[in-house]
Design an enzyme around this catalytic site. Sequence first.
Site, PDB file in Angstrom:
ATOM      1  CG  ASP A 129      -2.225   0.724   0.992  1.00 14.81           C
ATOM      2  OD1 ASP A 129      -2.552   0.987  -0.185  1.00 14.81           O
ATOM      3  OD2 ASP A 129      -2.922   1.043   1.972  1.00 14.81           O
ATOM      4  CG  ASP A 174      -7.743   0.547   2.780  1.00 13.78           C
ATOM      5  OD1 ASP A 174      -6.675  -0.086   2.750  1.00 13.78           O
ATOM      6  OD2 ASP A 174      -7.975   1.540   2.049  1.00 13.78           O
TER       7      ASP A 174
END
Length: 384
Positions: free
Chosen positions: A200, A271
Amino acid sequence: MAEQTYSWAYSLVDSSQVSTFLISILLIVYGSFRSLNMDFENQDKEKDSNSSSGSFNGNSTNNSIQTIDSTQALFLPIGASVSLLVMFFFFDSVQVVFTICTAVLATIAFAFLLLPMCQYLTRPCSPQNKISFGCCGRFTAAELLSFSLSVMLVLIWVLTGHWLLMDALAMGLCVAMIAFVRLPSLKVSCLLLSGLLIYDVFWVFFSAYIFNSNVMVKVATQPADNPLDVLSRKLHLGPNVGRDVPRLSLPGKLVFPSSTGSHFSMLGIGDIVMPGLLLCFVLRYDNYKKQASGDSCGAPGPANISGRMQKVSYFHCTLIGYFVGLLTATVASRIHRAAQPALLYLVPFTLLPLLTMAYLKGDLRRMWSEPFHSKSSSSRFLEV
């Protein structure tokens, strides 16, 4: 001037941010408990199927459940990076196929999300007998109803492209992935989440220096051609047939409009799902401890740990960490006015408190490698 300086603080109570916080937490909690209920149902089925033979295998699992091992946890960020690059460079070539595949998966996932409600609605008027559809299999009335409603929702989404329908499909994907994918141990959880944190951070912060564009943001926000529009052009159906349908923003994220309507807040389903898998794991472990003689399951905790500390569940601790991490990520994005890798904040705020509490309670060694190795009892109650 002061109002502009602290505008990020006002944005935290905006309807878009509040909705993002509430929905993401509710999806994780609901998906985790759906997963736990699936474990209970599988245990009951195993007991019923083995009662006639006089044997019981406590380690058997449902074939539909996918457990991630250490190798898969290590290579998943690499596979995700390859998929991201394919979508970045060849999106125009694969967008229709990708949209159709996403629609099919979203249909199945949203049907799974609707199934408990449909079971409740059909229970008074329909028995739980399954209806045969030949080679397609056998289904209950509730399963048929949930699938039909899901198909209708996907069709309306394709025709309208409305953000609310896209969010509904993304919610179904989140719940289904949390319920059907399992982390077997804390070691695998740390490997997976640490790798995804690096993934990420790299693609959000550093991809622009290599590809002259933020790869993660571009792929996440790029709309796809509507399959109906593509079909009408391929078949030369004329300018008025299938040409007025909108481009589709794919359900790989949750979006909510602000109270002023000036912008949308966005949170990728990764997420939600990846921390959700960790929450699901600790919920199952909390239940395992209750089944295996309550607090006596793990190694004895240090003498200075209070009884109140021993009663705090890992699920509560990790869920609070998720909320604080999501809040921190939101504040960082508002202050810097740029996209932030949410896992940079979510992973430390969930893993570190969990590891600390497991060490203090004396459960760290068990949770790290073999948390569910012993036979579980038939207790079905968990206080949360």
